[in-house]
Design a protein around this motif. Structure first.
Motif, PDB file in Angstrom:
ATOM      1  N   HIS A 111       0.854  -1.193   0.000  1.00  0.00           N
ATOM      2  CA  HIS A 111       0.000   0.000   0.000  1.00  0.00           C
ATOM      3  C   HIS A 111       0.886   1.237   0.000  1.00  0.00           C
ATOM      4  O   HIS A 111       1.946   1.251   0.636  1.00  0.00           O
ATOM      5  CB  HIS A 111      -0.910  -0.011   1.221  1.00  0.00           C
ATOM      6  N   SER A 112       0.481   2.258  -0.707  1.00  0.00           N
ATOM      7  CA  SER A 112       1.248   3.492  -0.815  1.00  0.00           C
ATOM      8  C   SER A 112       0.499   4.633  -0.133  1.00  0.00           C
ATOM      9  O   SER A 112      -0.728   4.755  -0.262  1.00  0.00           O
ATOM     10  CB  SER A 112       1.487   3.837  -2.294  1.00  0.00           C
ATOM     11  N   VAL A 113       1.230   5.436   0.634  1.00  0.00           N
ATOM     12  CA  VAL A 113       0.639   6.606   1.296  1.00  0.00           C
ATOM     13  C   VAL A 113       1.473   7.830   0.967  1.00  0.00           C
ATOM     14  O   VAL A 113       2.680   7.745   0.754  1.00  0.00           O
ATOM     15  CB  VAL A 113       0.556   6.409   2.827  1.00  0.00           C
ATOM     16  N   ARG A 114       0.829   8.987   0.929  1.00  0.00           N
ATOM     17  CA  ARG A 114       1.516  10.220   0.567  1.00  0.00           C
ATOM     18  C   ARG A 114       2.144  10.855   1.811  1.00  0.00           C
ATOM     19  O   ARG A 114       1.714  11.894   2.295  1.00  0.00           O
ATOM     20  CB  ARG A 114       0.552  11.184  -0.109  1.00  0.00           C
ATOM     21  N   THR A 115       3.149  10.179   2.329  1.00  0.00           N
ATOM     22  CA  THR A 115       3.939  10.713   3.438  1.00  0.00           C
ATOM     23  C   THR A 115       5.364  10.825   2.952  1.00  0.00           C
ATOM     24  O   THR A 115       6.014   9.814   2.687  1.00  0.00           O
ATOM     25  CB  THR A 115       3.869   9.790   4.669  1.00  0.00           C
ATOM     26  N   ALA A 116       5.864  12.041   2.811  1.00  0.00           N
ATOM     27  CA  ALA A 116       7.180  12.268   2.226  1.00  0.00           C
ATOM     28  C   ALA A 116       8.260  12.286   3.300  1.00  0.00           C
ATOM     29  O   ALA A 116       7.988  12.512   4.486  1.00  0.00           O
ATOM     30  CB  ALA A 116       7.192  13.584   1.458  1.00  0.00           C
ATOM     31  N   LEU A 117       9.509  12.072   2.880  1.00  0.00           N
ATOM     32  CA  LEU A 117      10.642  12.114   3.795  1.00  0.00           C
ATOM     33  C   LEU A 117      10.735  13.448   4.516  1.00  0.00           C
ATOM     34  O   LEU A 117      11.122  13.513   5.679  1.00  0.00           O
ATOM     35  CB  LEU A 117      11.946  11.877   3.020  1.00  0.00           C
ATOM     36  N   ALA A 118      10.387  14.506   3.811  1.00  0.00           N
ATOM     37  CA  ALA A 118      10.566  15.850   4.359  1.00  0.00           C
ATOM     38  C   ALA A 118       9.713  16.107   5.595  1.00  0.00           C
ATOM     39  O   ALA A 118       9.989  17.039   6.354  1.00  0.00           O
ATOM     40  CB  ALA A 118      10.250  16.893   3.290  1.00  0.00           C
ATOM     41  N   CYS A 119       8.706  15.283   5.838  1.00  0.00           N
ATOM     42  CA  CYS A 119       7.859  15.507   7.019  1.00  0.00           C
ATOM     43  C   CYS A 119       8.572  15.102   8.306  1.00  0.00           C
ATOM     44  O   CYS A 119       8.103  15.405   9.403  1.00  0.00           O
ATOM     45  CB  CYS A 119       6.534  14.754   6.887  1.00  0.00           C
ATOM     46  N   GLY A 120       9.702  14.412   8.177  1.00  0.00           N
ATOM     47  CA  GLY A 120      10.473  14.029   9.352  1.00  0.00           C
ATOM     48  C   GLY A 120      10.252  12.585   9.738  1.00  0.00           C
ATOM     49  O   GLY A 120       9.243  11.973   9.384  1.00  0.00           O
ATOM     50  N   PRO A 121      11.197  12.006  10.495  1.00  0.00           N
ATOM     51  CA  PRO A 121      11.139  10.573  10.785  1.00  0.00           C
ATOM     52  C   PRO A 121       9.958  10.137  11.644  1.00  0.00           C
ATOM     53  O   PRO A 121       9.339   9.109  11.366  1.00  0.00           O
ATOM     54  CB  PRO A 121      12.473  10.299  11.491  1.00  0.00           C
ATOM     55  N   GLN A 122       9.624  10.878  12.663  1.00  0.00           N
ATOM     56  CA  GLN A 122       8.536  10.438  13.538  1.00  0.00           C
ATOM     57  C   GLN A 122       7.205  10.404  12.811  1.00  0.00           C
ATOM     58  O   GLN A 122       6.456   9.421  12.892  1.00  0.00           O
ATOM     59  CB  GLN A 122       8.447  11.349  14.764  1.00  0.00           C
ATOM     60  N   GLU A 123       6.890  11.475  12.081  1.00  0.00           N
ATOM     61  CA  GLU A 123       5.619  11.513  11.354  1.00  0.00           C
ATOM     62  C   GLU A 123       5.580  10.443  10.272  1.00  0.00           C
ATOM     63  O   GLU A 123       4.555   9.781  10.068  1.00  0.00           O
ATOM     64  CB  GLU A 123       5.403  12.896  10.734  1.00  0.00           C
ATOM     65  N   ALA A 124       6.699  10.243   9.578  1.00  0.00           N
ATOM     66  CA  ALA A 124       6.739   9.233   8.513  1.00  0.00           C
ATOM     67  C   ALA A 124       6.565   7.831   9.083  1.00  0.00           C
ATOM     68  O   ALA A 124       5.844   7.001   8.524  1.00  0.00           O
ATOM     69  CB  ALA A 124       8.047   9.336   7.742  1.00  0.00           C
ATOM     70  N   ILE A 125       7.226   7.554  10.206  1.00  0.00           N
ATOM     71  CA  ILE A 125       7.123   6.228  10.819  1.00  0.00           C
ATOM     72  C   ILE A 125       5.730   5.995  11.389  1.00  0.00           C
ATOM     73  O   ILE A 125       5.145   4.915  11.228  1.00  0.00           O
ATOM     74  CB  ILE A 125       8.202   6.059  11.905  1.00  0.00           C
ATOM     75  N   ASP A 126       5.160   7.001  12.033  1.00  0.00           N
ATOM     76  CA  ASP A 126       3.799   6.866  12.567  1.00  0.00           C
ATOM     77  C   ASP A 126       2.803   6.617  11.429  1.00  0.00           C
ATOM     78  O   ASP A 126       1.895   5.783  11.551  1.00  0.00           O
ATOM     79  CB  ASP A 126       3.400   8.118  13.340  1.00  0.00           C
ATOM     80  N   GLY A 127       2.976   7.337  10.319  1.00  0.00           N
ATOM     81  CA  GLY A 127       2.087   7.137   9.168  1.00  0.00           C
ATOM     82  C   GLY A 127       2.250   5.749   8.573  1.00  0.00           C
ATOM     83  O   GLY A 127       1.260   5.113   8.165  1.00  0.00           O
ATOM     84  N   ALA A 128       3.484   5.252   8.534  1.00  0.00           N
ATOM     85  CA  ALA A 128       3.729   3.905   8.016  1.00  0.00           C
ATOM     86  C   ALA A 128       3.076   2.858   8.912  1.00  0.00           C
ATOM     87  O   ALA A 128       2.532   1.856   8.424  1.00  0.00           O
ATOM     88  CB  ALA A 128       5.223   3.654   7.900  1.00  0.00           C
ATOM     89  N   ALA A 129       3.105   3.075  10.221  1.00  0.00           N
ATOM     90  CA  ALA A 129       2.503   2.119  11.152  1.00  0.00           C
ATOM     91  C   ALA A 129       0.996   2.049  10.961  1.00  0.00           C
ATOM     92  O   ALA A 129       0.398   0.954  10.970  1.00  0.00           O
ATOM     93  CB  ALA A 129       2.839   2.506  12.588  1.00  0.00           C
TER      94      ALA A 129
END
Length: 404
Positions: A100-118
């Motif tokens: 599955h693909s989500v529109r969470t970019a690297l630039a949002c930072g590691p915590q937000e990206a990891i939380d979105g991936a979870a």
């Protein structure tokens, strides 16, 4: 309860497809059927394996085929990209079951990206609808140098100016530790090109090793596998960061790392776009590649000349790697390689003209056709190997509890 080693051996034999039945497992392992039978019965009871009748059209009793069960451990795969995050689930065979693909970019930072991936991974697991199954290993990739021991993106201590890449905010952040906390299971962070190389190795003939994956994209990176198929990470996990090699010592062109003459200043999509005055940023990177393709298609002389220069440099770099590693296969990939057929031709020419004949005599140069899959196949293979390690299986048998 059978020993961990016996469980690992049976699960590995079944998951790789080398032994699809009890008798085949016994032959494959060179173990008595009674011993194998006890282990298989235990794994069936734990629902780590299932056994089904397989009718092959012949007379007699049907074959009892073994397969991974509903509670077999799963791998959680995450590809942190510049413009989106892809999550996927894989099994012990290294097969990708869903993504599955989500529109969470690297630039949002590691915590937000990891939380979105979870969150995306939870949704994906719900869609799989396999009660009792759970992720026991997370493998995440990122397009940046990774200190694997620290589980973080490495930082250059010699930085001379701001870095335009979206992974900047990830540097030295303990991403693997946070991934493990969020998912409640072991996690590793790995460089994306390293995982590309691991994916290339799946099913490859032994005489094609060592293997090199050379990826020419926004930056330059290489993944190197030994003649045994093992990834060369280096003491800090940074092996293959070839973009900062200096081949032309006379170049005065400074790099953000603080050196002059780095290859990434000439042979990367970013450097080409910069020299041509094209926009680049966290939101413009994907447009940059498309713009370059359009310029090539319309015959823009400045763009074509600049791209050819970059291709020639990649060819020289590839020739150096071939001489140093003496691989059986060199896999080329990345947006630069696919900008035009001329790029590929020039890189191939550079390899064979500049490398020693003894180094390239048995070399097979190929172009990756799996770029759309990204690092996921390699991440799935790495997750499978970690899950099938004795420590990984021991954790599963203990119900996820750490050893006493």
């Amino acid at each position: 309860m059978p020993g961990v080693e016996a469980v690992v051996a049976v699960l590995r034999a079944v998951s790789t497809g080398e032994a699809p039945s009890r008798a085949a497992v016994s032959r494959h392992l060179g173990a008595a059927r009674s011993t194998v039978g006890l282990t298989v019965d235990y794994l069936l009871d734990q629902q780590l394996l299932v056994e089904r009748a397989l009718h092959d059209g012949r007379r007699g009793r049907p074959i009892q085929a073994l397969a991974l069960g509903p509670k077999a451990p799963l791998g959680g795969l995450i590809e942190f990209g510049p413009y989106r995050t892809i999550v996927a689930v894989s099994d012990l065979s290294g097969a990708i079951l869903a993504r599955h693909s989500v529109r969470t970019a690297l630039a949002c930072g590691p915590q937000e990206a990891i939380d979105g991936a979870a969150l995306a991974m939870d949704e994906l697991m719900d869609r799989l609808a396999s009660p009792g199954s759970r992720i026991t290993q997370v493998v995440a990739s990122i397009g940046a140098p990774v200190n694997v021991g620290a589980g973080s993106v490495a930082r250059s201590n010699n930085r001379s100016r701001a870095v335009p890449f979206p992974s900047l905010g990830w540097e030295e952040y303990p991403a693997a530790t946070y991934l493990s906390q969020v998912f409640g299971t072991p996690a590793v962070l790995e460089n994306d090109v390293h995982l590309l190389a691991i994916g290339d190795a799946a099913g490859l003939e032994r005489d094609r090793f060592p293997l090199i994956r050379l990826h020419a994209s926004m930056g330059l990176g290489a993944g190197i596998l030994t003649d045994q198929g093992d990834l060369v990470r280096g003491v800090s996990g940074l092996a293959g960061d070839v973009g900062h090699l200096v081949v032309d010592g006379s170049s005065e062109r400074s790099c953000w790392c603080g050196k002059s003459g780095c290859l990434s200043n000439v042979a990367s999509i970013y450097s080409i776009g910069k020299d041509l005055g094209l926009p680049f940023g966290s939101e413009a990177g994907s447009d940059l590649v498309q713009t370059l393709r359009e310029l090539v298609a319309t015959g823009d002389e400045a763009a074509i000349r600049r791209i050819r220069d970059a291709a020639d440099v990649v060819g020289r770099l590839a020739a150096i790697l071939v001489d140093v590693i003496n691989p059986g296969r060199l896999v080329l990939s990345g947006e630069l390689i696919h900008l035009s057929s001329d790029v590929l031709a020039r890189v191939r020419t550079g390899v064979y003209e500049r490398s020693l004949p003894l180094s390239s005599r048995h070399l097979q140069v190929t172009v990756s056709t799996k770029d759309a899959d990204g690092a996921l196949p390699g991440a799935a293979q790495l997750a499978a190997s970690l899950m099938l390690a004795p420590s990984g299986i021991d954790r599963v048998l203990r119900g996820g509890r750490p050893p006493a």
